[in-house]
Design an enzyme around this catalytic site. Structure first.
Site, PDB file in Angstrom:
ATOM      1  CG  ASP A   4      -2.060   0.991   1.094  1.00 42.39           C
ATOM      2  OD1 ASP A   4      -3.213   0.559   0.948  1.00 42.39           O
ATOM      3  OD2 ASP A   4      -1.793   2.222   1.133  1.00 42.39           O
ATOM      4  CB  ILE A   5       0.825   4.259  -2.143  1.00 44.06           C
ATOM      5  CG1 ILE A   5       1.906   5.178  -2.679  1.00 44.06           C
ATOM      6  CG2 ILE A   5      -0.453   5.021  -1.850  1.00 44.06           C
ATOM      7  CD1 ILE A   5       1.636   5.695  -4.074  1.00 44.06           C
TER       8      ILE A   5
ATOM      9  CG  ASN B 241     -12.133  -0.247   3.604  1.00 41.20           C
ATOM     10  OD1 ASN B 241     -12.554  -0.611   4.698  1.00 41.20           O
ATOM     11  ND2 ASN B 241     -10.922   0.249   3.438  1.00 41.20           N
TER      12      ASN B 241
ATOM     13  CD  GLU C 155      -9.176   6.282   0.459  1.00 44.08           C
ATOM     14  OE1 GLU C 155      -8.106   6.065  -0.143  1.00 44.08           O
ATOM     15  OE2 GLU C 155      -9.231   6.721   1.622  1.00 44.08           O
ATOM     16  CB  VAL C 156      -9.010   2.058  -5.134  1.00 42.50           C
ATOM     17  CG1 VAL C 156      -8.695   1.466  -6.501  1.00 42.50           C
ATOM     18  CG2 VAL C 156      -8.005   3.157  -4.781  1.00 42.50           C
TER      19      VAL C 156
ATOM     20  CG  HIS D 268      -8.473  -2.871  -2.662  1.00 43.66           C
ATOM     21  ND1 HIS D 268      -9.378  -2.105  -3.377  1.00 43.66           N
ATOM     22  CD2 HIS D 268      -8.264  -2.216  -1.497  1.00 43.66           C
ATOM     23  CE1 HIS D 268      -9.691  -1.033  -2.667  1.00 43.66           C
ATOM     24  NE2 HIS D 268      -9.039  -1.081  -1.516  1.00 43.66           N
TER      25      HIS D 268
ATOM     26  CG  HIS E 275      -6.711  -2.759   2.861  1.00 44.30           C
ATOM     27  ND1 HIS E 275      -5.944  -1.613   2.788  1.00 44.30           N
ATOM     28  CD2 HIS E 275      -7.864  -2.478   2.203  1.00 44.30           C
ATOM     29  CE1 HIS E 275      -6.610  -0.678   2.118  1.00 44.30           C
ATOM     30  NE2 HIS E 275      -7.780  -1.176   1.756  1.00 44.30           N
TER      31      HIS E 275
HETATM   32  P1  AMP Z   1      -9.842   1.619   0.105  1.00 43.43           P
HETATM   33  O1  AMP Z   1     -10.439   1.677  -1.285  1.00 43.43           O
HETATM   34  O2  AMP Z   1     -10.568   2.486   1.088  1.00 43.43           O
HETATM   35  O3  AMP Z   1      -9.714   0.214   0.617  1.00 43.43           O
HETATM   36  O4  AMP Z   1      -8.378   2.229   0.045  1.00 43.43           O
HETATM   37  C1  AMP Z   1      -7.558   2.138  -1.084  1.00 43.43           C
HETATM   38  C2  AMP Z   1      -6.131   1.911  -0.649  1.00 43.43           C
HETATM   39  O5  AMP Z   1      -5.327   1.911  -1.816  1.00 43.43           O
HETATM   40  C3  AMP Z   1      -5.559   2.971   0.296  1.00 43.43           C
HETATM   41  O6  AMP Z   1      -5.037   2.319   1.457  1.00 43.43           O
HETATM   42  C4  AMP Z   1      -4.464   3.650  -0.535  1.00 43.43           C
HETATM   43  O7  AMP Z   1      -3.353   4.040   0.240  1.00 43.43           O
HETATM   44  C5  AMP Z   1      -4.105   2.562  -1.539  1.00 43.43           C
HETATM   45  N1  AMP Z   1      -3.578   3.049  -2.804  1.00 43.43           N
HETATM   46  C6  AMP Z   1      -4.115   3.997  -3.616  1.00 43.43           C
HETATM   47  N2  AMP Z   1      -3.367   4.172  -4.706  1.00 43.43           N
HETATM   48  C7  AMP Z   1      -2.326   3.300  -4.605  1.00 43.43           C
HETATM   49  C8  AMP Z   1      -1.197   3.005  -5.435  1.00 43.43           C
HETATM   50  N3  AMP Z   1      -0.976   3.645  -6.590  1.00 43.43           N
HETATM   51  N4  AMP Z   1      -0.323   2.073  -5.009  1.00 43.43           N
HETATM   52  C9  AMP Z   1      -0.527   1.427  -3.832  1.00 43.43           C
HETATM   53  N5  AMP Z   1      -1.570   1.655  -3.017  1.00 43.43           N
HETATM   54  C10 AMP Z   1      -2.458   2.587  -3.390  1.00 43.43           C
END
Ligand code: AMP
Ligand code: ZN
Length: 115
Positions: free
Chosen positions: A30-31, A86, A94-95, A99, A101
């Protein structure tokens, strides 16, 4: 999905610290890590969220979970870890590419949910 950031990672169009890749699954750090170990495991197939899962996704998601457990052990989570998915607005996703975690490290994590 052209605009999906995780699809771009799958295609190698943006950099990621990948720790696993096979025909169906990719895992990368994770970034913005929230613990000493924090990585994401994704199906290569674009599935927006857990709420979109269908029976035909069973094999892909099964592989994601098996890879997640194996990588957690390899990345230093021998004593356990937290698995977070999430989903949607309420889940603060957020994305929108499904995925998992994996969060852990040597110390015991804080309580899971705080209201
Ligand atoms: P969520 O969708 O709430 O589970 O969170 C998305 C996760 O993706 C967050 O923890 C971000 O830090 C992570 N994230 C977003 N962009 C990137 C990326 N380019 N590389 C790695 N992790 C990412
Ligand atoms: Zn995607």
């Amino acid at each position: 999905m052209t605009d999906c950031i995780f699809c771009k990672i799958v295609r190698g169009e943006i950099p990621a610290k990948k720790i696993h890749e096979d025909d169906d699954v990719v895992a990368f750090h994770d970034i913005h890590p929230i613990a000493p170990v924090h990585f994401l495991v994704i199906p290569k197939m674009h599935i927006p969220s857990m709420a979109d899962l269908q029976p035909e996704h069973e094999a892909a998601i099964g592989k994601v979970m098996v890879v997640a457990g194996k990588l957690a052990r390899e990345q230093g989570c021998a004593d356990g870890f937290r698995t977070i998915i999430n989903t949607g607005r309420v889940g603060r996703q957020e994305v929108y590419h499904l995925h998992v975690h994996i969060v852990g490290g040597p110390e015991v994590l804080p309580p899971m949910l705080k209201y």
